[in-house]
Design a protein around this motif. Sequence first.
Motif, mmCIF file in Angstrom:
data_model
loop_
_atom_site.group_PDB
_atom_site.id
_atom_site.type_symbol
_atom_site.label_atom_id
_atom_site.label_comp_id
_atom_site.label_asym_id
_atom_site.label_seq_id
_atom_site.Cartn_x
_atom_site.Cartn_y
_atom_site.Cartn_z
ATOM 1 N N GLN A 245 0.957 -1.232 0.100
ATOM 2 C CA GLN A 245 0.010 -0.086 -0.047
ATOM 3 C C GLN A 245 0.995 1.403 -0.043
ATOM 4 O O GLN A 245 1.808 1.509 0.859
ATOM 5 C CB GLN A 245 -0.705 -0.064 1.255
ATOM 6 C CG GLN A 245 -1.844 0.850 1.219
ATOM 7 C CD GLN A 245 -3.067 0.932 2.197
ATOM 8 O OE1 GLN A 245 -3.969 0.166 1.950
ATOM 9 N NE2 GLN A 245 -2.888 1.523 3.433
ATOM 10 N N GLY A 246 0.782 2.207 -0.857
ATOM 11 C CA GLY A 246 1.360 3.272 -1.168
ATOM 12 C C GLY A 246 2.004 3.653 -2.468
ATOM 13 O O GLY A 246 1.040 3.071 -3.560
ATOM 14 N N SER A 247 3.006 3.875 -2.852
ATOM 15 C CA SER A 247 3.399 4.287 -4.302
ATOM 16 C C SER A 247 4.764 3.608 -4.592
ATOM 17 O O SER A 247 5.808 3.799 -3.647
ATOM 18 C CB SER A 247 3.241 5.577 -4.571
ATOM 19 O OG SER A 247 3.715 6.471 -3.757
ATOM 20 N N TYR A 248 5.357 3.442 -5.747
ATOM 21 C CA TYR A 248 6.518 2.858 -6.280
ATOM 22 C C TYR A 248 6.580 3.008 -7.679
ATOM 23 O O TYR A 248 5.652 3.162 -8.498
ATOM 24 C CB TYR A 248 6.664 1.459 -5.728
ATOM 25 C CG TYR A 248 5.730 0.342 -6.324
ATOM 26 C CD1 TYR A 248 6.378 -0.516 -7.294
ATOM 27 C CD2 TYR A 248 4.671 -0.104 -5.567
ATOM 28 C CE1 TYR A 248 5.457 -1.506 -7.759
ATOM 29 C CE2 TYR A 248 3.775 -0.887 -6.037
ATOM 30 C CZ TYR A 248 4.398 -1.884 -7.186
ATOM 31 O OH TYR A 248 3.486 -2.643 -7.624
ATOM 32 N N PRO A 266 2.413 6.184 -16.513
ATOM 33 C CA PRO A 266 3.786 6.097 -17.007
ATOM 34 C C PRO A 266 4.776 6.860 -16.128
ATOM 35 O O PRO A 266 4.074 7.979 -15.478
ATOM 36 C CB PRO A 266 3.773 6.782 -18.306
ATOM 37 C CG PRO A 266 2.296 6.713 -18.883
ATOM 38 C CD PRO A 266 1.648 6.608 -17.462
ATOM 39 N N THR A 267 5.798 6.499 -15.802
ATOM 40 C CA THR A 267 6.642 7.409 -14.982
ATOM 41 C C THR A 267 6.695 8.717 -15.319
ATOM 42 O O THR A 267 6.520 9.136 -16.413
ATOM 43 C CB THR A 267 8.070 6.957 -14.752
ATOM 44 O OG1 THR A 267 8.409 6.466 -15.940
ATOM 45 C CG2 THR A 267 8.295 5.694 -13.747
ATOM 46 N N LEU A 268 6.783 9.720 -14.397
ATOM 47 C CA LEU A 268 6.368 11.095 -14.792
ATOM 48 C C LEU A 268 7.854 11.582 -15.487
ATOM 49 O O LEU A 268 9.107 11.150 -14.934
ATOM 50 C CB LEU A 268 6.314 11.869 -13.513
ATOM 51 C CG LEU A 268 5.322 11.548 -12.592
ATOM 52 C CD1 LEU A 268 5.125 12.065 -11.136
ATOM 53 C CD2 LEU A 268 3.940 12.243 -13.205
ATOM 54 N N ASP A 269 7.611 12.489 -16.258
ATOM 55 C CA ASP A 269 8.630 13.229 -17.194
ATOM 56 C C ASP A 269 8.796 14.553 -16.455
ATOM 57 O O ASP A 269 8.267 15.263 -16.939
ATOM 58 C CB ASP A 269 8.270 13.066 -18.599
ATOM 59 C CG ASP A 269 9.525 13.793 -19.416
ATOM 60 O OD1 ASP A 269 10.543 13.947 -18.835
ATOM 61 O OD2 ASP A 269 9.155 14.222 -20.597
ATOM 62 N N LYS A 279 11.321 11.676 -5.974
ATOM 63 C CA LYS A 279 11.052 11.316 -4.740
ATOM 64 C C LYS A 279 9.851 12.273 -4.278
ATOM 65 O O LYS A 279 8.638 11.927 -3.688
ATOM 66 C CB LYS A 279 11.978 11.074 -3.762
ATOM 67 C CG LYS A 279 12.621 9.787 -3.848
ATOM 68 C CD LYS A 279 13.550 9.707 -2.714
ATOM 69 C CE LYS A 279 14.425 8.409 -2.696
ATOM 70 N NZ LYS A 279 13.486 7.197 -2.339
ATOM 71 N N ASN A 280 10.042 13.468 -4.598
ATOM 72 C CA ASN A 280 9.198 14.629 -4.113
ATOM 73 C C ASN A 280 7.670 14.580 -4.870
ATOM 74 O O ASN A 280 6.677 14.742 -4.381
ATOM 75 C CB ASN A 280 9.771 16.180 -4.205
ATOM 76 C CG ASN A 280 11.147 16.233 -3.269
ATOM 77 O OD1 ASN A 280 11.348 15.615 -2.327
ATOM 78 N ND2 ASN A 280 11.894 17.297 -3.896
ATOM 79 N N ALA A 281 8.061 14.058 -6.156
ATOM 80 C CA ALA A 281 6.900 13.888 -6.927
ATOM 81 C C ALA A 281 6.168 12.656 -6.683
ATOM 82 O O ALA A 281 4.643 12.693 -6.614
ATOM 83 C CB ALA A 281 7.296 13.992 -8.447
ATOM 84 N N LEU A 282 6.762 11.614 -6.270
ATOM 85 C CA LEU A 282 6.042 10.441 -5.718
ATOM 86 C C LEU A 282 5.188 10.674 -4.419
ATOM 87 O O LEU A 282 4.231 10.341 -4.284
ATOM 88 C CB LEU A 282 7.064 9.512 -5.288
ATOM 89 C CG LEU A 282 7.412 8.482 -6.208
ATOM 90 C CD1 LEU A 282 8.429 7.383 -5.566
ATOM 91 C CD2 LEU A 282 6.100 7.548 -6.593
ATOM 92 N N ALA A 283 6.114 11.568 -3.662
ATOM 93 C CA ALA A 283 4.977 11.823 -2.506
ATOM 94 C C ALA A 283 3.983 12.641 -2.805
ATOM 95 O O ALA A 283 2.790 12.749 -2.228
ATOM 96 C CB ALA A 283 5.897 12.764 -1.296
ATOM 97 N N ALA A 284 4.009 13.602 -3.775
ATOM 98 C CA ALA A 284 2.793 14.584 -4.240
ATOM 99 C C ALA A 284 1.807 13.756 -5.057
ATOM 100 O O ALA A 284 0.833 13.723 -4.666
ATOM 101 C CB ALA A 284 3.298 15.837 -5.184
ATOM 102 N N ALA A 285 2.312 12.817 -5.764
ATOM 103 C CA ALA A 285 1.389 11.983 -6.269
ATOM 104 C C ALA A 285 0.605 11.219 -5.587
ATOM 105 O O ALA A 285 -0.716 10.960 -5.670
ATOM 106 C CB ALA A 285 1.990 11.177 -7.517
#
Length: 446
Positions: A245-248, A266-269, A279-285
């Motif tokens: 549970q979470g994101s990866y 798709p992974t963020l460009d 990582k910051n973007a993963l947290a925000a997403a």
Amino acid sequence: MSQSKLVILGAGESGQGAALLGVAKGFEVFVSDAKAISEKARQLFEQNDIAFEQGGHDLTRLVDADIAVKSPGIPDSAAVVQTLLANGVEVISEIEWGFRFTDKPIIAITGSNGKTTTTSMIHKLLLDAGISAGLGGNIGKSFAAQVMAKEPDYYVLEVSSFQLDGTTQFQPHIAVITNITPDHLDRYNYKFEAYIASKMSITRRQTSKDFLVYDQDDPVLSKTVAQTAIQSTLMPYSTKTSVAQGSYIDRNTLVINTPEKLINMPTLDLTVQGTHNQKNALAAATVGALLNIRKETIRQSLEHFQSVEHRLEFVLKINNVTYINDSKATNVNSVYYALESMQSPTVWIVGGEDKGNDYTELLPLVNEKVKAIICLGLNNEKIIQTFGSVVDMLVETHSIQDAVQVAYRLAHRGDSVLLSPACASFDLFENYEDRGRQFKNAVRAL
């Protein structure tokens, strides 16, 4: 019934906001600042009939208060704080004060590094999704001042350990911890455990209806989360392993699994470079997914995010030399990220008011990336000891103008000049913004 008395320690932006909220809620307010207060603050207090003093504290008047709100810049060990506590006055932060008068959900972001960028990403994401959101804490406007106006649907707050130290009831609906590395240890008696406990206190009042979003790849953080009794729903994120549970990130796919739904995209460009920004973007997403924001909106918002001022900010290219302002890097870990992202030989401007830094972890990166070091601080002893034998050229300067002039002479075509100080700015500047602005002005004046 007599009016409750509120004392505000410090007349900066947060103090002004806290004072206005106090007046709005019917408190008798008195502002006390050990230094001279700004003209803007003086006018604001006079217009609102708020009593104030500057250049010192009248303790007999202060200990008469029912509650005190202190500036994050004042340590708990300060004599004035100790006197208030000894006299039974509750001392809290502006974050706690604002929280006591709002019922809007709060997204609070803390961590040693990346919190400003992550906070800005989340705030932009909410606005892009059509959700009204206030930005406060360490950035944006005073949280307390926003609470007394027409309130937004959400607050997105960047909170430091100092602000968290002054909380007892603060309960963010979503807490984000980006990482925990040694920082500000001078305020925690050089005990890393005390600093960790301060960061973790963001989860203290959370319930099972709330969420904790955190970087599972951070060894200190994942270990601490495992050892702490946390009531909120855990939402770890990782760029290295999958999580239930979470994101990866799974090869070229970003997977976000919330209690409500599963999102694949798709992974963020990203426009902002570097692993730390991923990582910051993963947290925000992850926050976006928890708020049920459409995945297309999450994607577009984060991909169009521009970097924050004073954080690996491109300034100018002169004679094919790139000048980068990373004045916000006030600790070793921030500098680690900055050096890691450098793609060309680097002239590194470093130094300031040391907060108990251990520079040794930077040695491999300095060895690989840095061709010259320019010290910018009143005491550069530790920097010289650590790196003196690693680089060919190490120069001491005592003003940003000198540092930029020396960098201009040392850098050749294709090089970069990086201001990434690893230290607080208080010895030569008002704050890191002042340092960053002076750097940019000096570069533009070349």
